[in-house]
Design a protein around this motif. Structure first.
Motif, PDB file in Angstrom:
ATOM      1  N   ALA A 202     -12.620 -14.374  -2.056  1.00 23.98           N
ATOM      2  CA  ALA A 202     -12.492 -13.331  -3.075  1.00 23.98           C
ATOM      3  C   ALA A 202     -11.342 -13.644  -4.019  1.00 23.98           C
ATOM      4  N   LEU A 203     -10.249 -14.177  -3.486  1.00 23.71           N
ATOM      5  CA  LEU A 203      -9.120 -14.541  -4.326  1.00 23.71           C
ATOM      6  C   LEU A 203      -9.452 -15.725  -5.230  1.00 23.71           C
ATOM      7  N   LEU A 204     -10.258 -16.649  -4.729  1.00 23.15           N
ATOM      8  CA  LEU A 204     -10.646 -17.802  -5.552  1.00 23.15           C
ATOM      9  C   LEU A 204     -11.579 -17.401  -6.681  1.00 23.15           C
ATOM     10  N   MET A 205     -12.390 -16.378  -6.456  1.00 26.20           N
ATOM     11  CA  MET A 205     -13.334 -15.936  -7.482  1.00 26.20           C
ATOM     12  C   MET A 205     -12.628 -15.193  -8.611  1.00 26.20           C
ATOM     13  N   ASP A 206     -11.507 -14.548  -8.314  1.00 30.97           N
ATOM     14  CA  ASP A 206     -10.748 -13.812  -9.318  1.00 30.97           C
ATOM     15  C   ASP A 206      -9.942 -14.806 -10.150  1.00 30.97           C
ATOM     16  N   LYS A 207     -10.315 -14.979 -11.403  1.00 34.61           N
ATOM     17  CA  LYS A 207      -9.685 -16.004 -12.244  1.00 34.61           C
ATOM     18  C   LYS A 207      -8.250 -15.658 -12.624  1.00 34.61           C
ATOM     19  N   SER A 208      -7.847 -14.399 -12.466  1.00 32.85           N
ATOM     20  CA  SER A 208      -6.483 -14.025 -12.807  1.00 32.85           C
ATOM     21  C   SER A 208      -5.559 -14.073 -11.600  1.00 32.85           C
ATOM     22  N   SER A 209      -6.056 -14.514 -10.463  1.00 36.15           N
ATOM     23  CA  SER A 209      -5.233 -14.526  -9.262  1.00 36.15           C
ATOM     24  C   SER A 209      -4.346 -15.766  -9.221  1.00 36.15           C
ATOM     25  N   SER A 210      -3.287 -15.645  -8.454  1.00 41.95           N
ATOM     26  CA  SER A 210      -2.377 -16.771  -8.271  1.00 41.95           C
ATOM     27  C   SER A 210      -3.052 -17.902  -7.512  1.00 41.95           C
ATOM     28  N   VAL A 211      -3.982 -17.547  -6.627  1.00 37.74           N
ATOM     29  CA  VAL A 211      -4.671 -18.569  -5.833  1.00 37.74           C
ATOM     30  C   VAL A 211      -5.524 -19.449  -6.734  1.00 37.74           C
ATOM     31  N   SER A 212      -6.286 -18.846  -7.629  1.00 32.41           N
ATOM     32  CA  SER A 212      -7.137 -19.665  -8.504  1.00 32.41           C
ATOM     33  C   SER A 212      -6.289 -20.503  -9.455  1.00 32.41           C
ATOM     34  N   TYR A 213      -5.152 -19.943  -9.903  1.00 28.32           N
ATOM     35  CA  TYR A 213      -4.258 -20.722 -10.753  1.00 28.32           C
ATOM     36  C   TYR A 213      -3.681 -21.907  -9.984  1.00 28.32           C
ATOM     37  N   ALA A 214      -3.220 -21.644  -8.756  1.00 28.22           N
ATOM     38  CA  ALA A 214      -2.634 -22.711  -7.942  1.00 28.22           C
ATOM     39  C   ALA A 214      -3.669 -23.794  -7.645  1.00 28.22           C
ATOM     40  N   GLN A 215      -4.893 -23.373  -7.351  1.00 23.78           N
ATOM     41  CA  GLN A 215      -5.953 -24.332  -7.058  1.00 23.78           C
ATOM     42  C   GLN A 215      -6.258 -25.196  -8.278  1.00 23.78           C
ATOM     43  N   SER A 216      -6.420 -24.576  -9.441  1.00 27.71           N
ATOM     44  CA  SER A 216      -6.753 -25.359 -10.634  1.00 27.71           C
ATOM     45  C   SER A 216      -5.593 -26.247 -11.056  1.00 27.71           C
ATOM     46  N   GLU A 217      -4.360 -25.746 -10.929  1.00 25.53           N
ATOM     47  CA  GLU A 217      -3.196 -26.560 -11.293  1.00 25.53           C
ATOM     48  C   GLU A 217      -3.053 -27.754 -10.349  1.00 25.53           C
ATOM     49  N   PHE A 218      -3.278 -27.528  -9.066  1.00 30.06           N
ATOM     50  CA  PHE A 218      -3.188 -28.615  -8.093  1.00 30.06           C
ATOM     51  C   PHE A 218      -4.243 -29.676  -8.399  1.00 30.06           C
ATOM     52  N   ARG A 219      -5.442 -29.246  -8.710  1.00 28.30           N
ATOM     53  CA  ARG A 219      -6.512 -30.209  -9.014  1.00 28.30           C
ATOM     54  C   ARG A 219      -6.252 -30.951 -10.314  1.00 28.30           C
ATOM     55  N   ASN A 220      -5.718 -30.258 -11.319  1.00 27.87           N
ATOM     56  CA  ASN A 220      -5.392 -30.927 -12.581  1.00 27.87           C
ATOM     57  C   ASN A 220      -4.324 -31.991 -12.371  1.00 27.87           C
ATOM     58  N   GLN A 221      -3.287 -31.639 -11.594  1.00 32.86           N
ATOM     59  CA  GLN A 221      -2.236 -32.615 -11.311  1.00 32.86           C
ATOM     60  C   GLN A 221      -2.786 -33.795 -10.507  1.00 32.86           C
ATOM     61  N   ALA A 222      -3.641 -33.497  -9.533  1.00 30.36           N
ATOM     62  CA  ALA A 222      -4.183 -34.557  -8.681  1.00 30.36           C
ATOM     63  C   ALA A 222      -5.093 -35.498  -9.464  1.00 30.36           C
ATOM     64  N   SER A 223      -5.830 -34.964 -10.419  1.00 24.79           N
ATOM     65  CA  SER A 223      -6.753 -35.821 -11.171  1.00 24.79           C
ATOM     66  C   SER A 223      -6.016 -36.746 -12.135  1.00 24.79           C
ATOM     67  N   SER A 224      -4.764 -36.424 -12.456  1.00 23.56           N
ATOM     68  CA  SER A 224      -4.021 -37.260 -13.393  1.00 23.56           C
ATOM     69  C   SER A 224      -3.214 -38.361 -12.703  1.00 23.56           C
ATOM     70  N   ILE A 225      -3.260 -38.412 -11.379  1.00 22.97           N
ATOM     71  CA  ILE A 225      -2.483 -39.403 -10.628  1.00 22.97           C
ATOM     72  C   ILE A 225      -3.431 -40.408  -9.973  1.00 22.97           C
ATOM     73  N   ARG A 226      -3.146 -41.689 -10.166  1.00 25.88           N
ATOM     74  CA  ARG A 226      -3.957 -42.720  -9.517  1.00 25.88           C
ATOM     75  C   ARG A 226      -3.672 -42.758  -8.020  1.00 25.88           C
ATOM     76  N   ARG A 227      -4.654 -43.096  -7.240  1.00 22.01           N
ATOM     77  CA  ARG A 227      -4.508 -43.145  -5.780  1.00 22.01           C
ATOM     78  C   ARG A 227      -3.515 -44.204  -5.327  1.00 22.01           C
ATOM     79  N   SER A 228      -3.339 -45.238  -6.128  1.00 22.46           N
ATOM     80  CA  SER A 228      -2.449 -46.331  -5.741  1.00 22.46           C
ATOM     81  C   SER A 228      -1.002 -46.128  -6.204  1.00 22.46           C
TER      82      SER A 228
END
Length: 112
Positions: A54-80
């Motif tokens: 339910a928290l992930l579905m709410d786009k204004s929640s801190s959880v959805s923000y943290a999830q999207s920010e974590f994924r954005n940061q992770a996608s910009s870093i190479r695995r090596s």
């Protein structure tokens, strides 16, 4: 990845991700509880029952923000790029310390 084992660095990243989501969910529940107590004079308002989905579905929640920010940061870093991954882990742990402070109400999300 049924047969593959995760490296120590991968386990650290997953641990950080889970900790960030738990901390953001806790902040969201506390904010919701304070909001409910502001609207009622009842001293015995129960803690809201919100699931992680339910928290992930709410786009204004801190959880959805943290999830999207974590994924954005992770996608910009190479695995090596181990140095950048380790730096990001240290930075993430510092942000968790800030998140756990009592004065912090929300994590970058929009407060209605």
């Amino acid at each position: 990845m049924p047969g593959s084992r995760l490296s120590g660095l991968q386990l650290d990243v997953l641990s950080l991700y889970r900790t960030v989501l738990r901390g953001a969910a806790k902040k969201d529940k506390n904010a919701l509880l304070q909001k409910q107590q502001g609207f009622t004079n009842d001293k015995y308002v129960r803690e809201p029952k919100m699931t992680m989905s339910a928290l992930l579905m709410d786009k204004s929640s801190s959880v959805s923000y943290a999830q999207s920010e974590f994924r954005n940061q992770a996608s910009s870093i190479r695995r090596s790029d181990f140095k950048l991954i380790e730096y990001s882990l240290r930075k993430g742990h510092k942000q968790i310390k800030l998140l756990s402070m009592p004065g912090v109400k929300l994590v970058g999300g929009f407060h209605k």
